[in-house]
Scaffold this motif. Structure first.
Motif, short mmCIF file in Angstrom:
data_model
loop_
_atom_site.label_atom_id
_atom_site.label_comp_id
_atom_site.label_asym_id
_atom_site.label_seq_id
_atom_site.Cartn_x
_atom_site.Cartn_y
_atom_site.Cartn_z
N LYS A 1 44.00 28.05 81.41
CA LYS A 1 43.80 27.17 80.26
C LYS A 1 45.09 26.38 80.00
CE LYS A 1 44.84 30.94 77.04
NZ LYS A 1 44.32 31.75 75.92
N TYR B 1 41.17 20.70 84.94
CA TYR B 1 40.12 21.57 85.50
C TYR B 1 39.79 21.22 86.95
CZ TYR B 1 39.89 22.73 80.63
OH TYR B 1 40.24 23.13 79.36
N HIS C 1 43.47 27.17 87.74
CA HIS C 1 44.01 27.05 86.39
C HIS C 1 43.22 27.93 85.43
CE1 HIS C 1 46.01 22.81 86.91
NE2 HIS C 1 46.66 23.79 87.53
#
Length: 272
Positions: free
Chosen positions: A161, A154, A159
């Motif tokens: 997932k 994260y 991003h």
């Protein structure tokens, strides 16, 4: 991103130096060279080529390659090194390639940025454009690494997932590639030989990246040339480090039990 220079600056700060990334992607050169023996003028397409470390490594080894990316800052780095790149959406560019025209389609740290439907399209279209025995290479962060799954993934605001390795590997299986291999990557070499595994090693030591390499169907004698590469084991899975940690705890528990038994026996003798 709203600032065109932000993502390149982010990559420079957190992805690693060009030298480091070139060293890391060197593992795929073994596969590409095998294909070059089969297709002397075969070409590699790198989707989301970034700063072009993979393209540069291929060029140094006389393997034809081109890359596509949407980030102008990244493409500028490639152009400085006279690499063959274009500003384009990777999947749309892939759709325009002719059948069986490429020997490798690669995408490093791309699949975690795109919708799952686009990932399906990438895998399916790659199979169409690959030559017999051609390879699809997809590298992504490894959510099996607890530190990666809960924090490092994260850190990159683009991003979406994490993608479990078994899910990513299932896609080329579903689209009937001949064989699929999961490569766990970028772990500490010393950790593989370490006996006294700590809890920190379990949380952070699993290979932080992994790749899925899928090969298109070809004649058996051609596929045999890749047998060693596809049967080799790569990297450190969570199951191995967890088992080592449990073994260490068992030894500690055993020593503690033995020490307690000795202390009890000593007390009994003292009271006799």
């Amino acid at each position: 991103m709203s600032n065109n220079s932000f993502y390149k600056a982010f990559e420079d700060a957190h992805r690693g130096s060009r030298e480091l990334i070139k060293k890391r992607v060197g593992i795929y050169l073994l596969f590409a060279k095998k294909l070059k023996e089969l297709y002397e003028d075969g070409e590699v397409l790198d989707i989301g080529c970034g700063r072009g470390e993979w393209l540069e490594l291929l060029k140094e080894n006389e393997v034809r390659a081109k890359g596509v990316d949407l980030d102008e800052g990244m493409l500028s780095e490639c152009s400085k090194r006279s690499l063959h790149v274009e500003c384009a959406n990777g999947i749309e560019f892939l759709k325009k390639q002719t059948d069986e025209s490429l020997m490798v389609v690669s995408a490093f740290h791309v699949v975690e940025h795109i919708p799952f439907e686009d990932l399906q399209t990438l895998v399916e279209e790659a199979k169409r454009v690959l030559k017999p025995a051609g390879l699809l290479i997809l590298e992504t962060p490894n959510p099996e690494n607890i530190k990666v799954a809960t924090e490092n993934f994260y850190l990159d605001p683009t991003h979406t997932k994490p993608i479990p390795a078994n899910l990513l590997a299932f896609l080329p299986q579903f689209y009937r590639y001949e064989r699929v291999k999961i490569l766990r990557l970028q772990e500490s070499p010393e950790l593989a030989e370490k006996a006294d595994i700590t809890l920190s090693d379990v949380f952070e030591g699993v290979s932080p990246d992994y790749a899925v390499i899928a090969q298109k169907k070809a004649q058996h004698e051609i596929l045999e040339n890749f047998h060693a590469l596809f049967t080799q084991e790569y990297g450190l899975p969570l199951s191995l480090l967890s088992a080592k940690f449990e073994h260490r705890l068992e030894k500690i528990t055993l020593k503690a039990t033995q020490a307690e038994e000795k202390a009890t026996q000593a007390e009994e003798k003292a009271t006799q």
